[in-house]
Each structure stands twice: as structure tokens, then as C-alpha cells.
Design a protein around this motif. Structure first.
Motif, PDB file in Angstrom:
ATOM      1  N   ALA A  44      -2.234   7.057   3.294  1.00  0.00           N
ATOM      2  CA  ALA A  44      -1.724   7.246   1.939  1.00  0.00           C
ATOM      3  C   ALA A  44      -2.680   8.099   1.107  1.00  0.00           C
ATOM      4  N   SER A  45      -3.983   7.920   1.305  1.00  0.00           N
ATOM      5  CA  SER A  45      -4.967   8.720   0.555  1.00  0.00           C
ATOM      6  C   SER A  45      -4.863  10.192   0.908  1.00  0.00           C
ATOM      7  N   TYR A  80      -4.229  -2.457   7.366  1.00  0.00           N
ATOM      8  CA  TYR A  80      -4.243  -2.091   5.941  1.00  0.00           C
ATOM      9  C   TYR A  80      -5.063  -0.818   5.737  1.00  0.00           C
ATOM     10  N   ALA A  81      -6.245  -0.784   6.344  1.00  0.00           N
ATOM     11  CA  ALA A  81      -7.157   0.338   6.137  1.00  0.00           C
ATOM     12  C   ALA A  81      -6.556   1.635   6.672  1.00  0.00           C
ATOM     13  N   THR A  86      -3.379   2.315   6.924  1.00  0.00           N
ATOM     14  CA  THR A  86      -2.299   2.691   6.014  1.00  0.00           C
ATOM     15  C   THR A  86      -2.854   3.305   4.738  1.00  0.00           C
ATOM     16  N   GLN A  87      -3.925   2.721   4.204  1.00  0.00           N
ATOM     17  CA  GLN A  87      -4.543   3.255   2.994  1.00  0.00           C
ATOM     18  C   GLN A  87      -5.125   4.645   3.249  1.00  0.00           C
ATOM     19  N   TRP A  88      -5.698   4.837   4.412  1.00  0.00           N
ATOM     20  CA  TRP A  88      -6.263   6.145   4.754  1.00  0.00           C
ATOM     21  C   TRP A  88      -5.175   7.212   4.794  1.00  0.00           C
ATOM     22  N   ILE A 123       2.659   8.527   4.601  1.00  0.00           N
ATOM     23  CA  ILE A 123       2.428   7.193   4.056  1.00  0.00           C
ATOM     24  C   ILE A 123       3.017   6.122   4.963  1.00  0.00           C
ATOM     25  N   LEU A 165     -11.435   8.685  -1.689  1.00  0.00           N
ATOM     26  CA  LEU A 165     -10.801   7.436  -1.266  1.00  0.00           C
ATOM     27  C   LEU A 165     -10.476   7.471   0.224  1.00  0.00           C
ATOM     28  N   THR A 212     -12.137   4.991   3.018  1.00  0.00           N
ATOM     29  CA  THR A 212     -11.296   4.174   3.891  1.00  0.00           C
ATOM     30  C   THR A 212     -11.627   4.439   5.352  1.00  0.00           C
ATOM     31  N   GLY A 269       1.222   4.250  -2.844  1.00  0.00           N
ATOM     32  CA  GLY A 269       1.163   5.665  -2.513  1.00  0.00           C
ATOM     33  C   GLY A 269       2.380   6.427  -3.011  1.00  0.00           C
ATOM     34  N   ILE A 293       0.842  -1.203   0.000  1.00  0.00           N
ATOM     35  CA  ILE A 293       0.000   0.000   0.000  1.00  0.00           C
ATOM     36  C   ILE A 293       0.877   1.252   0.000  1.00  0.00           C
TER      37      ILE A 293
END
Length: 360
Positions: free
Chosen positions: A321-322, A314-315, A317-319, A265, A337, A341, A191, A187
């Protein structure tokens, strides 16, 4: 044979090749590890209950390196200036050296201090070859030139070594559950890929694409229930690659935005490592003392299952990165996004609370 150069096409080719090659090589590594008895036995601190091969990093490294070679063979690096071309191979060489340090620990259980000394020496050598944080932009236009305020050699070396070694060990310490380190690294790599292209840094983008593909290919065999572990060799490789990519691309100059993006990130593993170190020091123990203070251990004790713990991290980290992508691109799609998330995180937490209440 060469192809008409397109950064997006080159990144797609690199990521696809890395995923396929890694997915194909990892089972071969697992069979050889079982044949030679190179396994990680279970103990009270670990989650697995059966001996597991922990040489999956070999497959990650092979997929990453071969995918870059394929991209080079098809002309994916054709439009890069020579200095950027050199940074790619310097990053790859440094990542391979970190992998060797981790692999030696997997095979021979090295003490922490020799590993740390080896990491510092490799990071210093990479800095000497140009992968470095070289300048800083002061706020309100206080920089001395358009190139920013150059850092003194000593300060540049210190900042680069701390960044490379710190992120490497943060990813290594995150590798405590099936698929966790590989997923978070993948992820983060996606990013960094998006941020690098938005900042016109195609060299860093190609490296990030190869890393993202390698993580995806490895997750095919490492997500719970895992059939193989990446080992310290794999986590050192991923951590160093992420840290070096952020220097080659977004953080090469320390600006208010470019430094913030990779920090955001990678903030989750960095925060986890910092909290664990402070907790160990308060308890009067070495920062390298193994325990169960990590975020994933706390989530497991809170009642989350193995898979839900991994998905929740994961979520997060994705948040993060978004949000970094929103800052880099100022595009609404990344904001949506980030919001989606955040909703996913909330749903996971609420579902867990409901399950706890029903159990009572």
C-alpha cells in the motif's frame, strides 16, 4: 444539522463513527450467537479449538452502514454531485447483497456453485447501476478522447464482474487466522482512502473511511485470541466493498496508474488466491476444495507463531500500500513508510531464523 464540508473532516468523522459503532455492536452479536447456538465448531483444517460465533460480519455491516448514515446526516455528502452520491448507495446495496449470500452460507452451508452464481448476479446488477469499469486510457496518448477509450458493454461487464467477484473471494479465502482478513482489509481500505483523495475521488474516500473504521472496531474483538469470527458474511462484505470502492474511485478508468494502485494494494490476497487455485487444479481437485495451501498456512508450517504470521502479512500489505501511495502522490513520506515497513518485514524474518537456530 450540517457541518461546513471538508473531505478530511468527513472522512475522519466516518471512520471514527464506524470504529466505535462496530466495537459496540459486535459484543451484542456475540452474546446473541452464543445464546442461539450459532457457532463454528473446530476441525482439523481450522485453527480454533473451541466453538466460535461466526456472525461478526453483522457488526461490521452495521457499523459501516450507520457511520455512513451519520456522515450523511451531518452533511458529509453535501458537496458530492448526484451521480457520486448514487454510487455510494449502489455500492452499499451491493455489499449488503454479498453479505446476505455469505450469511446464508454461514447459517446453511451453501454449496460453492450457488454462492458463485449469486455473486455474479449481484455484480452484474451493480454494474447495471453504474459501478463499472467503463473506459481505458491507452499509453502514449493513443486514447480517442480525454475521457479515454470506452469499453464495449460486454467487455465492461466482464471486467467489472471478474474484479468484484475475484477480490471478494480473495478476501474470503484469506480469512483463516484471527484478525487476518479484518486487518488486511483495514490496511487496504486506508490505502484506498489516501489514493482516492489524492485522485480527487471523495465518494470513494468516504466509503473507504467507513470500511477502515469498521475493520478497526472489529479487530478489537477478533485479533488473536479472537472472541468472534466475521464468517463468510463479513469477509464477502469486506471483499466486495474493497473491490467496489476501487472502481468508484481509482480504477473507474483503466489508466496505467489508476488500475495499478488498487491492484498493488490488494495484490497479496489476489496472489494468494491465484496460487491456491493453481495448486488445487494441478492436484486434480476443484478450485473450491478446502485445504491448507494458503499463505498463512505455509507461514505457520515454516514455524511462525499465529500472531507473527498475522503481523508479517499485515506488514507485506502495508508495504504494498505504501508503494501504491508513492506512485499516486509522489511524496517522500510514503516512500519512507514503505522503507520502514520493509525493515519491519526483514526484522520479523531474521528474528524467526535466529529462534530456529537457537532451537537447534
Amino acid at each position: 444539522m450540517t457541518l461546513a464540508y471538508s473531505p478530511n473532516a468527513a472522512a475522519l468523522l466516518t471512520a471514527t463513527a464506524a470504529a466505535l459503532l462496530t466495537a459496540l455492536i459486535v459484543p451484542v452479536v456475540r452474546r446473541l450467537g452464543l445464546r442461539w447456538g450459532l457457532v463454528d465448531p473446530p476441525d482439523d483444517r481450522k485453527q480454533h479449538t473451541l466453538p466460535m460465533v461466526r456472525l461478526g460480519g453483522v457488526g461490521i455491516v452495521a457499523g459501516f452502514s450507520l457511520s455512513l448514515a451519520c456522515t450523511w446526516a451531518f452533511g458529509g455528502f453535501a458537496e458530492l454531485p448526484p451521480d457520486k452520491d448514487q454510487l455510494i448507495w449502489t455500492t452499499l446495496a451491493g455489499a449488503l447483497c454479498f453479505f446476505v449470500i455469505g450469511l446464508a452460507d454461514d447459517l446453511f452451508a451453501l454449496p460453492p456453485l450457488p454462492r458463485l452464481c449469486g455473486q455474479v448476479l449481484v455484480a452484474a446488477a451493480v454494474w447495471n447501476q453504474g459501478v463499472r469499469i467503463g473506459s481505458i486510457d491507452l499509453p502514449f496518448g493513443l486514447g480517442t478522447s480525454a475521457a479515454g477509450l470506452p469499453l464495449p458493454e460486454g467487455l465492461s461487464l466482464l471486467a467489472t464482474v471478474v474484479w468484484l467477484v475475484g477480490i471478494t473471494n480473495a478476501i474470503n479465502w484469506l480469512d483463516g487466522l484471527d484478525g487476518l482478513a479484518a486487518g488486511v482489509s483495514g490496511i487496504a481500505a486506508v490505502g484506498l482512502l489516501s489514493v482516492s483523495f489524492s485522485l480527487s475521488q471523495p465518494a470513494a474516500g468516504l466509503l473507504a473511511a467507513a470500511l477502515a473504521g469498521s475493520c478497526l472496531g472489529f479487530l478489537r474483538h477478533n485479533f488473536n485470541p479472537a472472541r468472534i469470527f466475521m464468517g463468510d458474511g463479513g469477509s464477502y462484505f469486506l471483499g466486495f466493498a474493497l473491490a467496489a470502492i476501487s472502481i468508484v474511485g481509482p480504477a473507474k478508468r483503466l489508466t496505467s496508474v489508476s488500475l495499478l494502485l488498487p491492484l498493488m494494494i490488494l495484490s497479496l490476497p489476489l496472489a494468494d488466491m491465484s496460487a491456491v487455485i493453481m495448486g488445487r487444479l494441478r492436484a486434480g481437485r476443484s478450485p473450491f476444495y478446502p485445504d491448507r495451501r494458503h499463505l498463512h498456512h505455509r507461514l505457520l508450517r515454516a514455524g511462525f507463531s499465529h500472531r507473527r504470521t498475522v503481523v508479517l502479512i499485515y506488514a507485506f500489505t502495508q508495504w504494498l500500500a505504501s508503494i501504491a501511495l508513492v506512485l499516486a502522490n509522489a511524496e517522500m513520506r510514503f516512500l519512507w513508510l514503505a522503507l520502514a515497513t520493509a525493515v519491519l518485514i526483514a526484522v520479523l524474518v531474521v528474528c524467526r531464523r535466529q529462534m530456529q537456530e537457537e532451537a537447534k
